[in-house]
Enzyme design. Structure first.
Site, PDB file in Angstrom:
ATOM      1  N   ASP A 114      49.589  41.611  34.948  1.00 27.88           N
ATOM      2  CA  ASP A 114      49.358  41.531  36.388  1.00 27.88           C
ATOM      3  C   ASP A 114      50.571  40.867  37.039  1.00 27.88           C
ATOM      4  OD1 ASP A 114      47.958  41.605  38.823  1.00 27.88           O
ATOM      5  OD2 ASP A 114      46.899  39.752  38.418  1.00 27.88           O
ATOM      6  N   GLY A 116      52.502  38.842  35.543  1.00 33.30           N
ATOM      7  CA  GLY A 116      53.518  38.718  34.491  1.00 33.30           C
ATOM      8  C   GLY A 116      53.620  37.312  33.931  1.00 33.30           C
TER       9      GLY A 116
HETATM   10  P1  5GP Z   1      49.079  37.682  34.762  1.00 27.93           P
HETATM   11  O1  5GP Z   1      49.379  36.354  34.130  1.00 27.93           O
HETATM   12  O2  5GP Z   1      49.969  38.818  34.350  1.00 27.93           O
HETATM   13  O3  5GP Z   1      48.928  37.572  36.254  1.00 27.93           O
HETATM   14  O4  5GP Z   1      47.621  38.064  34.389  1.00 27.93           O
HETATM   15  C1  5GP Z   1      47.221  38.327  33.140  1.00 27.93           C
HETATM   16  C2  5GP Z   1      45.823  37.822  32.978  1.00 27.93           C
HETATM   17  O5  5GP Z   1      45.099  37.699  34.201  1.00 27.93           O
HETATM   18  C3  5GP Z   1      45.083  38.823  32.167  1.00 27.93           C
HETATM   19  O6  5GP Z   1      45.200  38.537  30.794  1.00 27.93           O
HETATM   20  C4  5GP Z   1      43.673  38.684  32.684  1.00 27.93           C
HETATM   21  O7  5GP Z   1      43.036  37.664  31.957  1.00 27.93           O
HETATM   22  C5  5GP Z   1      43.821  38.243  34.109  1.00 27.93           C
HETATM   23  N1  5GP Z   1      43.719  39.378  35.062  1.00 27.93           N
HETATM   24  C6  5GP Z   1      44.686  39.908  35.817  1.00 27.93           C
HETATM   25  N2  5GP Z   1      44.232  40.944  36.565  1.00 27.93           N
HETATM   26  C7  5GP Z   1      42.938  41.081  36.235  1.00 27.93           C
HETATM   27  C8  5GP Z   1      41.910  42.010  36.643  1.00 27.93           C
HETATM   28  O8  5GP Z   1      42.079  42.940  37.446  1.00 27.93           O
HETATM   29  N3  5GP Z   1      40.685  41.829  36.070  1.00 27.93           N
HETATM   30  C9  5GP Z   1      40.416  40.838  35.174  1.00 27.93           C
HETATM   31  N4  5GP Z   1      39.180  40.754  34.687  1.00 27.93           N
HETATM   32  N5  5GP Z   1      41.357  39.959  34.761  1.00 27.93           N
HETATM   33  C10 5GP Z   1      42.599  40.088  35.288  1.00 27.93           C
END
Ligand code: 5GP
Ligand code: MG
Length: 196
Positions: A114, A116
């Site tokens: 998402d 990152g």
């Molecule tokens: P990042 O650190 O890349 O923003 O997000 C990664 C983590 O955020 C993912 O492993 C997940 O746990 C959570 N996440 C991001 N987007 C979503 C989403 O649309 N749905 C859910 N359930 N979790 C998300």
């Protein structure tokens, strides 16, 4: 039905199915083909990010096994969400069982890429453990919300800027059990844990 961009609305309920169980099955098979082609048969160390990746990892491990790749599996517990649908702040590293020492390649597995930040944190942690031969595999990629440069070597599906649940992904720890991937939408006064 209106899609809401992430973060999800205050009173979300289960919205449209984005990918059915059958679509996921076909796509995970194709990912296993790609990974098997790149690594060849043998043992491969996987490190999976808890909790959202657990169903994806379980399916991927079995699909790789029939292609001659046998995963050893470690987990890392990273979290940026807490109880909600928007990243709450810096990525929290929870106590994690020690990673097995490996000089070989490592496949990092997560549910969704998402902003990152999680992938960035995981990479730094693994590199501090001496792991540099690293590729990443995510079930979902939501490029619209990137805050740091990050990409994955293997991606199941790209998704729009919606909050996704099911197949391991949660909202407040609900919905992980769903065999498909769906969006959360506004409009209900209580979460609908839908079982369709
Ligand atoms: P990042 O650190 O890349 O923003 O997000 C990664 C983590 O955020 C993912 O492993 C997940 O746990 C959570 N996440 C991001 N987007 C979503 C989403 O649309 N749905 C859910 N359930 N979790 C998300
Ligand atoms: Mg996660």
């Amino acid at each position: 039905m209106t899609f809401h961009s992430a973060p999800a609305p205050a009173t979300p309920h289960l919205g449209p199915v984005l990918f059915t169980a059958e679509q996921i099955r076909v796509r995970v098979d194709a990912l296993a083909d790609e990974i098997a082609r790149d690594y060849g048969p043998g043992e491969l160390a996987a490190v999976a990010v808890l909790k959202g990746s657990f169903i994806f990892l379980a399916d991927l491990a079995r699909r790789l096994s029939v292609r001659g790749i046998h995963l050893t599996i470690d987990f890392m517990s990273l979290s940026s969400y807490g109880a909600g649908t928007a990243p709450a702040g810096p990525v929290q590293v929870q106590p994690t069982p020690p990673l097995r020492a490996t000089r070989g390649p490592v496949l990092l597995v997560d549910d969704i890429l998402d902003t990152g930040l999680t992938l960035q944190t995981a990479r730094e942690l693994l590199s501090r453990n001496g792991i540099t031969n690293l590729r990443t595999c995510v079930l979902l990629d939501k490029p619209a919300r990137r805050r740091v440069p990050a990409n994955a070597d293997y991606v199941g599906f790209q998704v729009e800027n919606v909050f996704v649940v099911g197949y391991g992904l949660d909202y407040n720890d609900a919905y992980r059990h769903l065999p498909y991937l769906a969006a959360l939408v506004a409009g209900a006064s209580r979460p609908d844990r839908g079982t369709a």
